[in-house]
Design an enzyme around this catalytic site. Structure first.
Site, PDB file in Angstrom:
ATOM      1  N   GLY A  11      24.252 -70.734 -73.445  1.00 56.99           N
ATOM      2  CA  GLY A  11      23.861 -71.755 -74.422  1.00 56.99           C
ATOM      3  C   GLY A  11      22.833 -71.221 -75.403  1.00 56.99           C
ATOM      4  N   PHE A  35      30.630 -75.483 -71.625  1.00 58.11           N
ATOM      5  CA  PHE A  35      30.829 -76.826 -72.203  1.00 58.11           C
ATOM      6  C   PHE A  35      30.239 -76.872 -73.616  1.00 58.11           C
ATOM      7  CE2 PHE A  35      29.164 -81.393 -72.393  1.00 58.11           C
ATOM      8  CZ  PHE A  35      30.300 -81.835 -73.050  1.00 58.11           C
ATOM      9  N   ASP A  57      30.534 -73.867 -62.690  1.00 51.49           N
ATOM     10  CA  ASP A  57      29.950 -75.174 -62.974  1.00 51.49           C
ATOM     11  C   ASP A  57      28.863 -75.451 -61.938  1.00 51.49           C
ATOM     12  OD1 ASP A  57      29.629 -78.085 -63.036  1.00 51.49           O
ATOM     13  OD2 ASP A  57      31.315 -77.992 -64.439  1.00 51.49           O
ATOM     14  N   LEU A  72      18.896 -73.872 -66.546  1.00 47.56           N
ATOM     15  CA  LEU A  72      18.989 -74.456 -67.891  1.00 47.56           C
ATOM     16  C   LEU A  72      20.286 -75.230 -68.103  1.00 47.56           C
ATOM     17  CD1 LEU A  72      16.773 -72.221 -68.328  1.00 47.56           C
ATOM     18  CD2 LEU A  72      17.711 -71.903 -70.608  1.00 47.56           C
ATOM     19  N   ARG A 105      17.392 -71.102 -49.651  1.00 48.88           N
ATOM     20  CA  ARG A 105      18.088 -70.206 -48.727  1.00 48.88           C
ATOM     21  C   ARG A 105      17.668 -68.752 -48.938  1.00 48.88           C
ATOM     22  NH1 ARG A 105      22.907 -71.429 -50.458  1.00 48.88           N
ATOM     23  NH2 ARG A 105      22.662 -73.543 -49.723  1.00 48.88           N
ATOM     24  N   TYR A 144      20.870 -88.576 -69.651  1.00 44.66           N
ATOM     25  CA  TYR A 144      20.113 -87.332 -69.830  1.00 44.66           C
ATOM     26  C   TYR A 144      18.691 -87.503 -69.308  1.00 44.66           C
ATOM     27  CZ  TYR A 144      18.192 -83.242 -72.327  1.00 44.66           C
ATOM     28  OH  TYR A 144      17.584 -82.064 -72.653  1.00 44.66           O
TER      29      TYR A 144
HETATM   30  N1  LIG Z   1      17.015 -77.159 -77.256  1.00 40.69           N
HETATM   31  C1  LIG Z   1      16.089 -78.051 -77.055  1.00 40.69           C
HETATM   32  O1  LIG Z   1      15.430 -78.485 -78.009  1.00 40.69           O
HETATM   33  C2  LIG Z   1      15.792 -78.552 -75.659  1.00 40.69           C
HETATM   34  C3  LIG Z   1      14.775 -79.492 -75.499  1.00 40.69           C
HETATM   35  C4  LIG Z   1      14.486 -79.961 -74.227  1.00 40.69           C
HETATM   36  C5  LIG Z   1      15.149 -79.470 -73.137  1.00 40.69           C
HETATM   37  N2  LIG Z   1      16.139 -78.559 -73.293  1.00 40.69           N
HETATM   38  C6  LIG Z   1      16.847 -78.118 -72.095  1.00 40.69           C
HETATM   39  O2  LIG Z   1      17.062 -76.726 -72.121  1.00 40.69           O
HETATM   40  C7  LIG Z   1      18.320 -76.414 -71.525  1.00 40.69           C
HETATM   41  C8  LIG Z   1      19.149 -75.592 -72.490  1.00 40.69           C
HETATM   42  O3  LIG Z   1      19.354 -76.353 -73.676  1.00 40.69           O
HETATM   43  P1  LIG Z   1      20.052 -75.740 -74.962  1.00 40.69           P
HETATM   44  O4  LIG Z   1      19.375 -76.308 -76.136  1.00 40.69           O
HETATM   45  O5  LIG Z   1      20.184 -74.289 -74.818  1.00 40.69           O
HETATM   46  O6  LIG Z   1      21.470 -76.466 -74.875  1.00 40.69           O
HETATM   47  P2  LIG Z   1      22.930 -75.834 -74.858  1.00 40.69           P
HETATM   48  O7  LIG Z   1      23.868 -76.992 -74.818  1.00 40.69           O
HETATM   49  O8  LIG Z   1      23.088 -74.852 -75.959  1.00 40.69           O
HETATM   50  O9  LIG Z   1      22.944 -75.046 -73.487  1.00 40.69           O
HETATM   51  C9  LIG Z   1      23.286 -75.627 -72.263  1.00 40.69           C
HETATM   52  C10 LIG Z   1      24.216 -74.671 -71.552  1.00 40.69           C
HETATM   53  O10 LIG Z   1      24.557 -75.216 -70.284  1.00 40.69           O
HETATM   54  C11 LIG Z   1      25.954 -75.082 -70.093  1.00 40.69           C
HETATM   55  N3  LIG Z   1      26.384 -76.137 -69.164  1.00 40.69           N
HETATM   56  C12 LIG Z   1      26.432 -77.475 -69.389  1.00 40.69           C
HETATM   57  N4  LIG Z   1      26.866 -78.108 -68.285  1.00 40.69           N
HETATM   58  C13 LIG Z   1      27.081 -77.155 -67.347  1.00 40.69           C
HETATM   59  C14 LIG Z   1      27.557 -77.176 -66.016  1.00 40.69           C
HETATM   60  N5  LIG Z   1      27.876 -78.331 -65.424  1.00 40.69           N
HETATM   61  N6  LIG Z   1      27.666 -76.009 -65.362  1.00 40.69           N
HETATM   62  C15 LIG Z   1      27.348 -74.830 -65.957  1.00 40.69           C
HETATM   63  N7  LIG Z   1      26.915 -74.743 -67.220  1.00 40.69           N
HETATM   64  C16 LIG Z   1      26.778 -75.893 -67.901  1.00 40.69           C
HETATM   65  C17 LIG Z   1      26.552 -75.228 -71.467  1.00 40.69           C
HETATM   66  O11 LIG Z   1      27.843 -74.711 -71.599  1.00 40.69           O
HETATM   67  C18 LIG Z   1      25.530 -74.472 -72.308  1.00 40.69           C
HETATM   68  O12 LIG Z   1      25.830 -73.110 -72.384  1.00 40.69           O
HETATM   69  C19 LIG Z   1      18.968 -77.737 -71.147  1.00 40.69           C
HETATM   70  O13 LIG Z   1      18.742 -77.985 -69.788  1.00 40.69           O
HETATM   71  C20 LIG Z   1      18.233 -78.738 -72.004  1.00 40.69           C
HETATM   72  O14 LIG Z   1      18.193 -79.998 -71.384  1.00 40.69           O
HETATM   73  C21 LIG Z   1      16.483 -78.093 -74.541  1.00 40.69           C
END
Ligand SMILES: NC(=O)c1ccc[n+]([C@@H]2O[C@H](COP(=O)([O-])OP(=O)(O)OC[C@H]3O[C@@H](n4cnc5c(N)ncnc54)[C@H](O)[C@@H]3O)[C@@H](O)[C@H]2O)c1
Length: 318
Positions: A11, A35, A57, A72, A105, A144
């Site tokens: 991501g 995703f 997943d 993440l 674990r 969320y």
């Molecule tokens: N970008 C921001 O401003 C922000 C702010 C607060 C929190 N976050 C948190 O940081 C983390 C990363 O966010 P991001 O901005 O990179 O978003 P993003 O959507 O680009 O990245 C999330 C990644 O998780 C993967 N993913 C989703 N569901 C999954 C599953 N069930 N199994 C495996 N992989 C899965 C997606 O394919 C994606 O690559 C997230 O947990 C998000 O909640 C981000």
């Protein structure tokens, strides 16, 4: 050399984290179900023999021996986390259970990417970590917000009950290269609209303010947090406290791109918080004086350059 698992590693944030961890000489296993992430984000890393990309997943258990886990995996923008809200909750909750179970674990340390959304529509500004939040548990963002709140609770309880070494960071609005252009996040929206000459869509009057953190500042804080002593678990806010209104952001993007796009106003979405601003005193104290270094203008210029190169290569599909 440490062996490190990054869930959601393909991501936006995860890909920057994988890259930085490899640069520091670690072995990285990137786990993603693609995703919202994309292989394109980690393409330059695939040649590195210390990088491994796994399609998986997090709602399903995963077994591996590592020293550290950065959790993440979770769609981060309303457009994507509301496609399948039950799956979003499962990703946060079952993902946290599976990753904490693994950490327990194999005795690994685990860092949870939590969010400023745990504060909901906050009634105090700026938000400190001891504020419990103002969240609508049945609203459209609850899949969320509440999923992330439950994940924080799971982390704390795995520590209390099983001595798992945990770290929680609450990430505030972050932007930069590798953002998903279809995420509907304000920075990517404005930049792509400006670059393609479309109207810039501002929700509401555009006077609502947000803080914008450049991705490099966040990654630095994440790594420092992972390296704090075991008795510091957080949660700790990580964000840029400087506030900008949506109109200021739109005008900055127009200025950088030189675009002639017009600003138009659309109704504000339900439960959209008026304001959210991190108090980062704890991060400064516990993360060796960490504070954001990249100014909005500089970060936006890098982000514009990224989306512009995607556009030139024909990879920007809207
Ligand atoms: N970008 C921001 O401003 C922000 C702010 C607060 C929190 N976050 C948190 O940081 C983390 C990363 O966010 P991001 O901005 O990179 O978003 P993003 O959507 O680009 O990245 C999330 C990644 O998780 C993967 N993913 C989703 N569901 C999954 C599953 N069930 N199994 C495996 N992989 C899965 C997606 O394919 C994606 O690559 C997230 O947990 C998000 O909640 C981000």
């Amino acid at each position: 050399m440490k062996k490190i698992l990054v869930t959601g590693g393909a991501g936006f944030l995860g890909s920057h984290l994988c890259s930085r961890l490899l640069d520091e000489g670690n072995e990285v296993i990137c786990l993603d179900n693609y995703f919202t992430g994309s292989k394109r984000n980690v393409l330059p890393l695939l040649d590195n023999p210390y990088f491994e990309l796994v399609r998986h997943d997090v709602t399903m258990p995963y077994f591996i021996e590592v020293d550290e886990i950065y959790n993440l995996a979770c769609p981060a923008s309303p457009i994507h986390y509301q496609v399948n809200p039950i799956k979003t909750i499962k990703t946060s909750v079952m993902g946290a259970i599976n990753m904490c179970g693994l950490a327990k674990r194999i005795k690994a340390k685990i860092l949870q990417a939590s969010t400023s959304e745990v504060y909901g529509d906050p009634q105090i500004h700026p938000q400190t970590e001891d504020y419990w939040g103002h969240v609508n548990p049945i609203g459209p963002r609850s899949c969320y917000d509440e999923g992330k709140r439950c994940a924080e609770s799971l982390m704390m309880n795995y520590n209390l009950q099983n001595d798992v070494r945990i770290k929680i960071i609450r990430i505030f609005n972050t932007y930069g290269p590798h953002m998903n252009p279809l995420d509907g996040r304000v920075v990517s929206n404005f930049v792509v609209q400006a670059l393609t000459g479309k109207d810039i869509t501002v929700y509401g009057d555009g006077l609502q303010t947000r803080s914008f953190q450049y991705v490099d500042d966040l990654i630095e804080a994440m790594i420092r947090m992972m390296n704090t002593p075991d008795d510091f678990m957080g949660p700790v806010n990580v964000g840029n406290p400087n506030q900008f209104s949506m109109l200021e952001l739109a005008n900055e993007v127009l200025d950088i791109t030189g675009s002639s796009s017009k600003i138009v106003h659309l109704p504000a979405p339900q439960d959209d918080p008026e304001q959210r601003q991190p108090d980062i005193s704890l991060a400064k104290e516990k993360l060796n004086g960490w504070e954001p270094k990249v100014q909005l203008r500089e970060g936006l210029e890098k982000t514009v350059a990224y989306f512009d190169s995607m556009l030139q290569r024909g990879e920007l599909k809207l």
